[in-house]
Design a protein around this motif. Sequence first.
Motif, PDB file in Angstrom:
ATOM      1  N   LEU A   1      18.705  78.911  76.800  1.00  0.00           N
ATOM      2  CA  LEU A   1      19.298  80.153  77.307  1.00  0.00           C
ATOM      3  C   LEU A   1      20.814  80.011  77.441  1.00  0.00           C
ATOM      4  O   LEU A   1      21.568  80.947  77.131  1.00  0.00           O
ATOM      5  N   PHE A   2      21.264  78.859  77.872  1.00  0.00           N
ATOM      6  CA  PHE A   2      22.695  78.587  78.002  1.00  0.00           C
ATOM      7  C   PHE A   2      23.415  78.786  76.674  1.00  0.00           C
ATOM      8  O   PHE A   2      24.461  79.441  76.605  1.00  0.00           O
ATOM      9  N   PHE A   3      22.858  78.239  75.591  1.00  0.00           N
ATOM     10  CA  PHE A   3      23.521  78.357  74.292  1.00  0.00           C
ATOM     11  C   PHE A   3      23.422  79.767  73.720  1.00  0.00           C
ATOM     12  O   PHE A   3      24.351  80.244  73.070  1.00  0.00           O
TER      13      PHE A   3
ATOM     14  N   TYR B   1      22.639  79.099  69.416  1.00  0.00           N
ATOM     15  CA  TYR B   1      23.973  79.682  69.486  1.00  0.00           C
ATOM     16  C   TYR B   1      24.112  80.844  68.497  1.00  0.00           C
ATOM     17  O   TYR B   1      24.690  81.891  68.820  1.00  0.00           O
ATOM     18  N   ALA B   2      23.542  80.664  67.300  1.00  0.00           N
ATOM     19  CA  ALA B   2      23.592  81.725  66.291  1.00  0.00           C
ATOM     20  C   ALA B   2      22.821  82.959  66.745  1.00  0.00           C
ATOM     21  O   ALA B   2      23.232  84.097  66.482  1.00  0.00           O
ATOM     22  N   MET B   3      21.710  82.754  67.446  1.00  0.00           N
ATOM     23  CA  MET B   3      20.966  83.898  67.974  1.00  0.00           C
ATOM     24  C   MET B   3      21.825  84.680  68.960  1.00  0.00           C
ATOM     25  O   MET B   3      21.830  85.914  68.974  1.00  0.00           O
ATOM     26  N   GLY B   4      22.568  83.951  69.792  1.00  0.00           N
ATOM     27  CA  GLY B   4      23.473  84.609  70.727  1.00  0.00           C
ATOM     28  C   GLY B   4      24.571  85.376  70.010  1.00  0.00           C
ATOM     29  O   GLY B   4      24.897  86.516  70.377  1.00  0.00           O
ATOM     30  N   MET B   5      25.148  84.776  68.970  1.00  0.00           N
ATOM     31  CA  MET B   5      26.188  85.461  68.192  1.00  0.00           C
ATOM     32  C   MET B   5      25.629  86.726  67.532  1.00  0.00           C
ATOM     33  O   MET B   5      26.293  87.755  67.479  1.00  0.00           O
ATOM     34  N   LEU B   6      24.412  86.620  67.033  1.00  0.00           N
ATOM     35  CA  LEU B   6      23.775  87.760  66.400  1.00  0.00           C
ATOM     36  C   LEU B   6      23.584  88.905  67.391  1.00  0.00           C
ATOM     37  O   LEU B   6      23.866  90.078  67.084  1.00  0.00           O
ATOM     38  N   CYS B   7      23.158  88.569  68.589  1.00  0.00           N
ATOM     39  CA  CYS B   7      23.020  89.596  69.646  1.00  0.00           C
ATOM     40  C   CYS B   7      24.374  90.182  70.011  1.00  0.00           C
ATOM     41  O   CYS B   7      24.496  91.388  70.220  1.00  0.00           O
ATOM     42  N   GLY B   8      25.391  89.343  70.094  1.00  0.00           N
ATOM     43  CA  GLY B   8      26.717  89.820  70.411  1.00  0.00           C
ATOM     44  C   GLY B   8      27.260  90.782  69.366  1.00  0.00           C
ATOM     45  O   GLY B   8      27.832  91.819  69.689  1.00  0.00           O
TER      46      GLY B   8
END
Length: 199
Positions: free
Chosen positions: A8-10, A187-194
């Motif tokens: 979750l952090f990443f 991290y890529a999943m987070g970027m994708l959401c962003g």
Amino acid sequence: WADFGVTLFFVLSGFLIVYILVDMDRREEGGMSYPRFVARRFFRIWPSLNFYWAASMPLFLYCMPGKHDRMWWYNFSKPCRLYGWTNLVFFTNFSVCYSKDHGAGTPYTCQDHLWTVSTEFQMYLVTPVFARLFVWHEAAGFASVLAALGAATWWSLVAFHRQNVDGATYNCYLADENSSLYCVGEYAMGMLCGMSYLA
């Protein structure tokens, strides 16, 4: 829960850093600046990280069980004398690759739990590339993140398969699960959401 928390952090970090970079491009004069971004991240993290590292060592050495025998020396003092510098340069996540075994089956590492901070900072060094592509053309940004996500998924499958083959070896930087390679997917999943939020 610990693994979930790290994941979750990443994911959250990937989301927030892309958002910060795109916001910087839209709001600040001169747009997105790689040196300015990295300098801000560095000076936001480095002082508090190393204050914690330096201040916590005496506490750990005083409070840990067995402090009156040699255990504290092998587990804390000696590793931090030899490899504490890795905390100063955000390289703690790779310390296992060049540190020596001290005879107990565990390599020398100084406060190994700080690997997440090193991995995070290494992600900061490459995230502006993805954000710049997104600002240039949204489809290019999405494509680059999806490519990173696909590569991370492929590498996880390959590494998992190789770990179950007798005699299989990898360079430590590729095999160490604390390395940045193993956190690219989250991290890529987070970027994708962003990017989806910003689009």
